[in-house]
Design a protein around this motif. Structure first.
Motif, PDB file in Angstrom:
ATOM      1  N   SER A   1     -31.161  49.295  -0.781  1.00  0.00           N
ATOM      2  CA  SER A   1     -31.064  50.706  -1.148  1.00  0.00           C
ATOM      3  C   SER A   1     -32.311  51.233  -1.834  1.00  0.00           C
ATOM      4  CB  SER A   1     -29.902  50.921  -2.124  1.00  0.00           C
ATOM      5  OG  SER A   1     -28.706  50.465  -1.566  1.00  0.00           O
TER       6      SER A   1
ATOM      7  N   LYS B   1     -28.542  43.917  -2.350  1.00  0.00           N
ATOM      8  CA  LYS B   1     -27.641  43.519  -1.266  1.00  0.00           C
ATOM      9  C   LYS B   1     -27.573  44.607  -0.177  1.00  0.00           C
ATOM     10  CE  LYS B   1     -22.960  41.897  -0.786  1.00  0.00           C
ATOM     11  NZ  LYS B   1     -21.770  42.413  -1.421  1.00  0.00           N
ATOM     12  N   ASN B   2     -27.618  45.867  -0.598  1.00  0.00           N
ATOM     13  CA  ASN B   2     -27.460  46.965   0.359  1.00  0.00           C
ATOM     14  C   ASN B   2     -28.784  47.596   0.757  1.00  0.00           C
ATOM     15  OD1 ASN B   2     -24.359  47.482   0.613  1.00  0.00           O
ATOM     16  ND2 ASN B   2     -24.769  47.026  -1.545  1.00  0.00           N
TER      17      ASN B   2
ATOM     18  N   ASN C   1     -30.035  52.363   2.675  1.00  0.00           N
ATOM     19  CA  ASN C   1     -29.054  53.205   1.986  1.00  0.00           C
ATOM     20  C   ASN C   1     -29.672  53.839   0.755  1.00  0.00           C
ATOM     21  OD1 ASN C   1     -26.610  52.405   3.559  1.00  0.00           O
ATOM     22  ND2 ASN C   1     -27.213  50.396   2.791  1.00  0.00           N
TER      23      ASN C   1
END
Ligand SMILES: Nc1ncnc2c1ncn2[C@@H]1O[C@H](COP(=O)(O)OP(=O)(O)O)[C@@H](O)[C@H]1O
Ligand SMILES: [Mg+2]
Length: 429
Positions: free
Chosen positions: A63, A60-61, A6
């Motif tokens: 990114s 967490k994502n 992401n």
């Protein structure tokens, strides 16, 4: 560069909205904004200075983080993410000193022989006032640290300079940002913004642009964050652009390297092109994209921005071709809340955003938010900017103004300048 899933854009202005808009055209990856605004889609409720929460989200994502504003950069967001091996685009804390300390930037330019207004540095009012009285030229007084565009006093005479010195040192209006000041010679000419993408060694220039900083038409009244921009500017000819690269951008990156500082990110030179000599003087450096310059530059970009940001991360800009630009002019007009840059009201419902968007006009939000009914409300001084492309500067300007005239948030509540890009049209004649 490490694989990522992401994209996280840090910031909430028109600059960040336009970066996100461009990246969404470049990739199918999700683009999150922290904290974003009423025009950005995937907002994460984290403040742009809350580095630890941003770190947790990015981790967490999985990114790739892109930082819009200067504050988190100067706080060292890049250093912290890099330590945790999270991919992030922007200069580290040391490199950000080019913007976060005007004293550092001026001394650096003096050492590197980069053309800038002659200057002295002061940390007490008496010697500063003495200096002003002994100077035969008009001066500009600048606080050393970040001041959100409010720490610079362009003076017409010695009394104004003395007043500025009082505000900074006696009234302490800028707290720690005003511990030191730069007093420099005032230069007369036209300003241009020159922004380049850097990977620590190589530099790729973006299209030129010009901001309109004052609140009133004709560049009158107090400075603002920027009331509009256009790109390219006829002020920066190919010749001048080459000179800026050779005499300013390259020596800056090299000089930083000599100090052991690798500059990765957008390097922005705020220039005054001196009237008469046509010489570029650096007024200041910024270590990020300009707002509203970004909103007129990116809609003209015909290359994949994300690939360039990844190449900069990997220190491979050297192998990238020059960026392709649409053979069009763009004009971006900022609409602000009435009263800005002083007191203004917020929370007004914005109408007229439902116009038929075509690929020639974009509305980038700044101070807006969405309520639970899905309405867009004003939520700041600079509310949004309208960017249009056109075959001529005049055409782009007219198209932007026609969209601006359809957007309202109450009887006489919106304010915008009526002369954005007129300077550019004038220079071109
Ligand atoms: N030496 C100078 N001569 C004339 N105008 C100046 C000079 N330095 C700054 N200015 C004006 O003041 C504005 C703000 O100064 P700048 O150094 O860019 O600080 P900041 O953007 O941090 O407020 C510039 O955009 C320019 O209009
Ligand atoms: Mg500036």
């Amino acid at each position: 560069m490490k694989q990522y899933d992401n994209i996280l854009i840090v910031g909430s202005g028109g600059r960040e909205h336009s970066i996100g808009w461009k990246l969404s055209n470049d990739t199918k990856k999700k683009v999150f904004f922290a904290p974003g605004n009423g025009g950005t889609e995937k907002n994460v409720e984290i403040d742009s200075d809350d580095i630890m929460k941003l770190f947790e989200f990015a981790k967490k994502n999985n990114s790739f983080t892109i930082v819009g504003p200067e504050k988190p950069l100067s706080l060292g967001i890049v250093d912290i993410f890099e330590e945790g091996q999270l991919p992030i685009f922007g200069p580290n804390r040391n490199a950000s000193r080019l913007e976060s300390s005007k004293v550092f930037a001026k001394l650096f330019m003096r050492n590197m022989g980069i053309q800038t207004a002659s200057f002295s540095i002061f940390s007490d009012p008496n010697s500063a006032i003495k200096h002003v009285h002994s100077s035969s030229k008009n001066v500009v007084v600048k606080v050393d640290g970040l001041a959100a565009g409010k720490g610079v006093f362009v003076c017409d005479n010695g009394n104004e300079a003395t007043e500025a010195i009082y505000k900074i040192f006696v009234n302490n209006e800028f707290t720690n940002s005003g511990n030191k000041i730069v007093i420099e010679e005032r230069i007369y000419g036209d300003e241009a913004s020159f922004i380049a993408l850097c990977d620590g060694r190589s530099i790729i220039p973006l299209a030129s642009s010009q901001d309109h900083k004052n609140i009133l038409d004709g560049d009158k009244g107090p400075n603002t964050g920027g009331m509009g921009s256009y790109s390219p500017t006829p002020l920066v000819t190919e010749n001048l652009s080459n000179k800026i690269m050779d005499k300013i951008m390259q020596p800056t990156i090299k000089g930083l390297n000599d100090l052991g500082i690798k500059f990765k990110g957008f390097l922005y030179a705020g220039l005054m092109i001196e009237r008469g000599s046509n010489e570029p003087y650096v007024l200041e450096f910024n270590v990020r994209m300009g707002d509203p310059e970004c909103q007129s530059i990116l809609p003209r970009m015909d290359s994949n921005l994300l690939q360039y940001l990844e190449a900069a991360m990997d220190e491979k800009l050297e192998s990238m071709p020059p960026i392709k630009w649409k053979d069009k002019h763009s004009v971006s007009i900022v609409m602000a809340s009435k009263g800005y840059p002083g007191k203004y009201q917020s929370g007004k419902v914005i109408h007229g955003l439902e116009f038929n968007p075509d690929d020639c006009t974009c509305v980038f939000h700044s101070g807006t938010k969405k309520n639970s009914r899905g309405e867009i409300l004003t939520n700041g001084g600079r509310v949004l900017s309208v960017t249009s492309l056109g075959d001529t500067l005049e055409g782009a300007k007219n198209r932007s103004y026609s969209v601006v005239s359809q957007i309202h948030w109450g009887e006489n509540e919106e304010y915008y300048r009526n002369d954005i890009a007129l300077k550019g049209i004038k220079y071109a004649i």
